[in-house]
Structure formats: C-alpha cells, structure tokens
Write an enzyme that holds these catalytic residues in place. Structure first.
Site, PDB file in Angstrom:
ATOM      1  N   ARG A 251      -2.489  -2.061  -3.401  1.00 37.93           N
ATOM      2  CA  ARG A 251      -3.496  -1.222  -3.518  1.00 37.93           C
ATOM      3  C   ARG A 251      -3.480  -0.252  -4.133  1.00 37.93           C
ATOM      4  O   ARG A 251      -2.487   0.463  -4.349  1.00 37.93           O
ATOM      5  CB  ARG A 251      -3.868  -1.102  -1.762  1.00 37.93           C
ATOM      6  CG  ARG A 251      -5.110  -0.031  -1.906  1.00 37.93           C
ATOM      7  CD  ARG A 251      -4.957   0.795  -0.596  1.00 37.93           C
ATOM      8  NE  ARG A 251      -6.063   1.591  -0.427  1.00 37.93           N
ATOM      9  CZ  ARG A 251      -5.951   2.886   0.030  1.00 37.93           C
ATOM     10  NH1 ARG A 251      -4.925   3.117   0.745  1.00 37.93           N
ATOM     11  NH2 ARG A 251      -7.209   3.551   0.230  1.00 37.93           N
TER      12      ARG A 251
ATOM     13  N   HIS B  27     -13.008   2.653  -0.427  1.00 34.99           N
ATOM     14  CA  HIS B  27     -13.014   1.578   0.650  1.00 34.99           C
ATOM     15  C   HIS B  27     -13.795   0.296   0.068  1.00 34.99           C
ATOM     16  O   HIS B  27     -14.158  -0.379   0.671  1.00 34.99           O
ATOM     17  CB  HIS B  27     -13.774   1.958   1.883  1.00 34.99           C
ATOM     18  CG  HIS B  27     -13.103   3.109   2.562  1.00 34.99           C
ATOM     19  ND1 HIS B  27     -13.818   3.958   3.566  1.00 34.99           N
ATOM     20  CD2 HIS B  27     -11.960   3.154   3.057  1.00 34.99           C
ATOM     21  CE1 HIS B  27     -13.046   4.657   4.255  1.00 34.99           C
ATOM     22  NE2 HIS B  27     -11.903   4.169   4.030  1.00 34.99           N
TER      23      HIS B  27
ATOM     24  N   GLY C 105     -11.571   1.288  12.540  1.00 34.02           N
ATOM     25  CA  GLY C 105     -11.144   1.454  13.821  1.00 34.02           C
ATOM     26  C   GLY C 105     -12.440   2.072  14.707  1.00 34.02           C
ATOM     27  O   GLY C 105     -12.596   1.427  15.828  1.00 34.02           O
TER      28      GLY C 105
ATOM     29  N   ASN D  78       0.991  -1.013  -0.002  1.00 38.25           N
ATOM     30  CA  ASN D  78       0.028  -0.121   0.095  1.00 38.25           C
ATOM     31  C   ASN D  78       0.964   1.091   0.089  1.00 38.25           C
ATOM     32  O   ASN D  78       1.270   1.534   1.107  1.00 38.25           O
ATOM     33  CB  ASN D  78      -0.685   0.046   1.213  1.00 38.25           C
ATOM     34  CG  ASN D  78      -1.830   1.118   1.247  1.00 38.25           C
ATOM     35  OD1 ASN D  78      -1.825   2.053   0.554  1.00 38.25           O
ATOM     36  ND2 ASN D  78      -2.828   1.315   2.314  1.00 38.25           N
TER      37      ASN D  78
ATOM     38  N   GLY E 174     -11.082   7.874   7.806  1.00 33.40           N
ATOM     39  CA  GLY E 174     -11.744   7.734   6.763  1.00 33.40           C
ATOM     40  C   GLY E 174     -13.075   6.825   6.963  1.00 33.40           C
ATOM     41  O   GLY E 174     -12.901   5.828   7.550  1.00 33.40           O
TER      42      GLY E 174
ATOM     43  N   GLU F 241      -8.418  -5.619   4.758  1.00 35.46           N
ATOM     44  CA  GLU F 241      -8.142  -5.338   3.105  1.00 35.46           C
ATOM     45  C   GLU F 241      -6.855  -6.022   2.610  1.00 35.46           C
ATOM     46  O   GLU F 241      -7.040  -6.736   1.566  1.00 35.46           O
ATOM     47  CB  GLU F 241      -7.923  -3.954   3.130  1.00 35.46           C
ATOM     48  CG  GLU F 241      -9.520  -3.225   3.283  1.00 35.46           C
ATOM     49  CD  GLU F 241      -9.263  -1.643   3.703  1.00 35.46           C
ATOM     50  OE1 GLU F 241      -9.385  -0.854   2.541  1.00 35.46           O
ATOM     51  OE2 GLU F 241      -8.897  -1.356   4.635  1.00 35.46           O
TER      52      GLU F 241
ATOM     53  N   ARG G 208     -12.001  15.191   7.631  1.00 36.60           N
ATOM     54  CA  ARG G 208     -12.704  15.720   6.373  1.00 36.60           C
ATOM     55  C   ARG G 208     -13.928  16.143   6.738  1.00 36.60           C
ATOM     56  O   ARG G 208     -14.641  15.456   7.757  1.00 36.60           O
ATOM     57  CB  ARG G 208     -12.539  14.407   5.509  1.00 36.60           C
ATOM     58  CG  ARG G 208     -11.255  14.215   5.062  1.00 36.60           C
ATOM     59  CD  ARG G 208     -11.304  12.778   3.910  1.00 36.60           C
ATOM     60  NE  ARG G 208     -10.361  11.982   4.676  1.00 36.60           N
ATOM     61  CZ  ARG G 208     -10.339  10.817   4.205  1.00 36.60           C
ATOM     62  NH1 ARG G 208     -11.191  10.088   3.477  1.00 36.60           N
ATOM     63  NH2 ARG G 208      -9.308   9.981   4.720  1.00 36.60           N
TER      64      ARG G 208
ATOM     65  N   HIS H 286     -18.035   1.504   7.218  1.00 37.54           N
ATOM     66  CA  HIS H 286     -16.555   1.268   7.646  1.00 37.54           C
ATOM     67  C   HIS H 286     -16.353   2.698   8.009  1.00 37.54           C
ATOM     68  O   HIS H 286     -16.356   3.825   7.342  1.00 37.54           O
ATOM     69  CB  HIS H 286     -15.875   1.188   6.164  1.00 37.54           C
ATOM     70  CG  HIS H 286     -14.282   1.190   6.396  1.00 37.54           C
ATOM     71  ND1 HIS H 286     -13.589   0.084   6.019  1.00 37.54           N
ATOM     72  CD2 HIS H 286     -13.650   2.305   6.760  1.00 37.54           C
ATOM     73  CE1 HIS H 286     -12.314   0.614   6.513  1.00 37.54           C
ATOM     74  NE2 HIS H 286     -12.140   1.652   6.825  1.00 37.54           N
TER      75      HIS H 286
END
Ligand code: ADP
Length: 400
Positions: free
Chosen positions: A90, A180, A331, A7, A212, A385, A241, A208
């Site tokens: 990824r 995601h 998380g 990643n 983010g 993932e 965000r 999720h």
C-alpha cells in the site's frame, strides 16, 4: 497463489499473507517499534497469536523476522519463503504520476521517493519497506505498489483544483488528491456485483468512516469527487483530524497562540476532530458512551460528523445528477447503527430510506439495509483493502 500485502509506516510493518484468488488471509500481523526497539504480533486463521520482542533497527530486520515467522516454527503458514509469489505494497501518495497499480521498478521507487514532500509521514516509509523487501526476498519476487490516490485521478480539474493562485499547482503540485481510494474502489465494485448491475451504469456515494473518514462520488465506476484533499486532513470531522475549516481559522489560531506551522499541523491532525470537540476521546464507541452518559460535547462531536456526512451525500448526489446507491464502510460506517440512522433520516427527497430493523440486525455485515421500495439502495459493505491490493498484485504478476 500466495501474496504478501504490506502496509508500512515509519515504525511499523503491517502484513497479511493472502491466498488468491480465494482471498483467504492465512496470517496477519504487525512488526512494530521499528527503530526504537521491536516486536512482532502474528495472528493465525485459527485464532492463535504469537508475540515476540525483537530488535528492529530498520525495516530490513523487521522484514527478515516476518519471513522467519511465516516460514519456520510453530506459527509458520508456509514451508518456504519462495511460496510467496509476489508482494503488494500500500502506498499513500502517488500524485499525478500513478493512476493505477504498477509493478515496482527502480524508476517507480524513485518516483515515490520524489513525492515524499506530499506525504512526509508515509512515502519515505513505503520506500524503506520496498527496499527492505528487495534485500530480504529473492530479486525474482515481483513487487507491486497500490496507491490510495490512484482511484481519484479520474476527478475533473474543477473538482481537484483549490482556489489559490494557479502557480502553486504548477510549483508545488497543490491540488486535491483524495485518499482511501483502494477502499472506495473495493466497496463500489463489490456493491455493483451484489446488486447485479454493471458499475458503469451506477451513481454511487461511498462513505468510508473510520478514524480517518472520506466520502467519494463514484459515477460509472470513476471517482469524480472526494472529500479528502491535498492531504487526508480535509473534508469530514474525524477521530483527531479537524476536517475542513475556514482557512482563516488556521492563520488566526497560529497568530493568537504563536504556533509554528508544525505545531498548527499537529493541532489540526492530532488534537482536533472528535477528540478536540469532546475533550475525552477520538473513538466513536467511547464517544457514544460518553454522549449517553450526558457529555454534551461528546454528543456534539458525533452530531457534527453525521451532519457533515449528510451534506456530502446531498452534494455528491447533486454533482452526479442523482444517486442509485449509498455505501457505508469503515469501522464507524459498518458498525454504527446511529450514524446510519441519522445520516439517512429525512433523505427520502433523494430516494434514500433505510429500514430500521435491517439497520440494527445487519450491523457490521454486508447487507442491503434499504426500506422496501426505496429508490436508492443503501448498503453496508465491509471494506477489504488488503484483498484489492492482493488482487491488483495477482493481476499484474499474471500479466508478466
Ligand atoms: P482506521 O481509519 O484507523 O482504519 P477504522 O476503520 O478501524 O479506523 O475505524 C475505527 C473507528 O470505528 C473507531 O472510532 C471505532 O470506535 C469505530 N467502531 C465502532 N464499532 C466498531 C467495531 N465493532 N469495530 C471496530 N471499530 C468500530
């Protein structure tokens, strides 16, 4: 079969060496500060951690160091680099070119590069990592790319178009892509297995929630709508965000504060969300602590996100004509008892009802937290993932 999952960011290279099909992570770590110095942190299954300051002018040196650490010295987990059967990367943005994971070819790399405008922080970094891997590893080691956006390519046009003039879709590819996707695909497939029903028969809302956050409506195994949009800024209030705002707010602040597009983008991406509302933190755990200590803005930020999650669950249940299962992952989704309690409160009109004891006892683990007799199954499903990237890579390599 050992698969290296990568990643890559513009100055980092996160990795996991995964033994497939068991899914066991033999080692994981991160090469950081690429281009501005360099360091590697390498963690083994037994908990040992190796750290070294290095010199990484580019991703190539970082990749070379990674190969050395994996295969030589005290912290090696393989005897030779040739044991790595394939590499899975990824990739954040695949746009309309990719609706599934694919084997890396020169054409594929060029296409990922060609859509860099849509993900300027990510796609160029992915390309650097793919090219570094080509240089350092044998050209016979296959590479596969797995896209965050691919899972959402099944959305109908009415869900992915924005109400701006159609010509901008044609001219600039402006539409909802969703992100995601690897996580939503993993947790929904996992849930179907856990409850023993074919995914084709299930209407699932997948939440999720992490730094983010995004929510996806998955009908019969297909994403039919998702909260993130053209970029991962849309939808829910997140760590830093803003999530969705009235678009006029953007132009109004720009005018009043005399901001450039780059400054406004920074404000929306890095100074908003939990951090912007609370003024103290972007982290859910710290936010909760501050709220308990009486910080009203911290409490407000948390309640804003929970309210928004609740609204998306209702909206997506309506979009699918019902809901069979609700998933919490990421998380916050996996580890916040409060979030799950608040989102699921007063949702029995939809069939959602969780058992508070199970919600507390099962925090952080894969579990069904539904109340007895609830029509909707509500589950915590920790995301993975990297496993899905390794699995896609293995399948593609085995089919060669
Ligand atoms: P990212 O989007 O960066 O992958 P994560 O999914 O790791 O983020 O989520 C990070 C968020 O989850 C933070 O807000 C953090 O406070 C929250 N969180 C709460 N409890 C935990 C926990 N036990 N472990 C990790 N993150 C947690």
């Amino acid at each position: 079969m050992k698969i290296l999952v990568i990643n890559a960011g513009s100055s980092s290279l996160k990795y996991q060496l995964i033994d497939m099909p068991s899914g066991q992570a033999l080692a994981k770590g991160n090469c950081e500060r690429i281009g501005i110095g360099g360091s590697i942190t390498h963690k083994l299954q037994d908990g040992r951690v190796y750290k070294e300051d290095c010199n990484f002018p580019t991703h190539t040196e970082a990749f070379q160091k990674l190969m050395d650490v994996l295969s030589t010295g005290e912290y090696a987990v393989i005897q030779d680099v040739s044991e790595i059967a394939a590499v899975g990367h990824r990739v954040v943005q695949g746009a309309e070119y990719f609706n599934q994971s694919v084997l890396v070819t020169e054409d594929v790399v060029k296409t990922i590069e060609s859509i860099s405008d849509l993900a300027p922080l990510h796609n160029p970094a992915h390309v650097l990592a793919i090219r570094a891997c080509m240089k350092v590893m044998s050209s016979f080691t296959p590479q596969v790319v797995v896209f965050d956006t691919a899972f959402h390519q099944t959305m109908p046009k009415k869900a992915y178009m924005f109400g701006v003039p159609y010509e901008y879709y044609k001219k600039y590819n402006i539409r909802r892509y969703g992100f995601h996707g690897t996580s939503h695909r993993y947790v929904t497939a996992r849930l179907a297995k856990l409850i023993g029903k074919p995914i084709e028969s299930l209407k699932i809302v997948s939440c999720h929630l992490g730094n983010g956050s995004s929510i996806t409506a998955v009908n019969g195994g297909k994403s039919i709508d998702t909260s993130m949009g053209f970029t991962p800024l849309d939808g829910l209030l997140m760590g830093t965000r803003s999530g969705s705002v009235d678009p006029s707010v953007v132009t109004y602040i720009m005018e009043k504060e005399n901001l450039t597009p780059a400054q406004m983008s920074d404000l929306l991406n890095k100074q908003s969300g939990y951090l912007g509302i609370s003024g103290v933190t972007s982290d859910d755990r710290d936010l909760r602590k501050a709220a308990i200590e009486g910080n009203e803005r911290a409490a407000l930020a948390g309640s804003m996100q929970r309210y928004q999650v609740k609204k998306f669950v209702g909206a997506y249940a309506a979009a699918m004509g019902g809901i069979d299962a609700l998933i919490f992952t990421g998380g916050i989704g996996e580890n916040s008892v409060d979030l799950r309690r608040e989102v699921c409160a007063n949702m029995d009109f939809l069939g959602i009802d969780i058992d508070e004891e199970k919600n507390i006892e099962c925090n952080g683990i894969e579990a069904n937290i539904s109340a007895d007799g609830a029509r909707v199954q509500t589950w915590i499903v920790p995301t993975n993932e990297e496993y899905l990237i390794a699995e896609d890579t293995m399948k593609i390599v085995n089919s060669l």
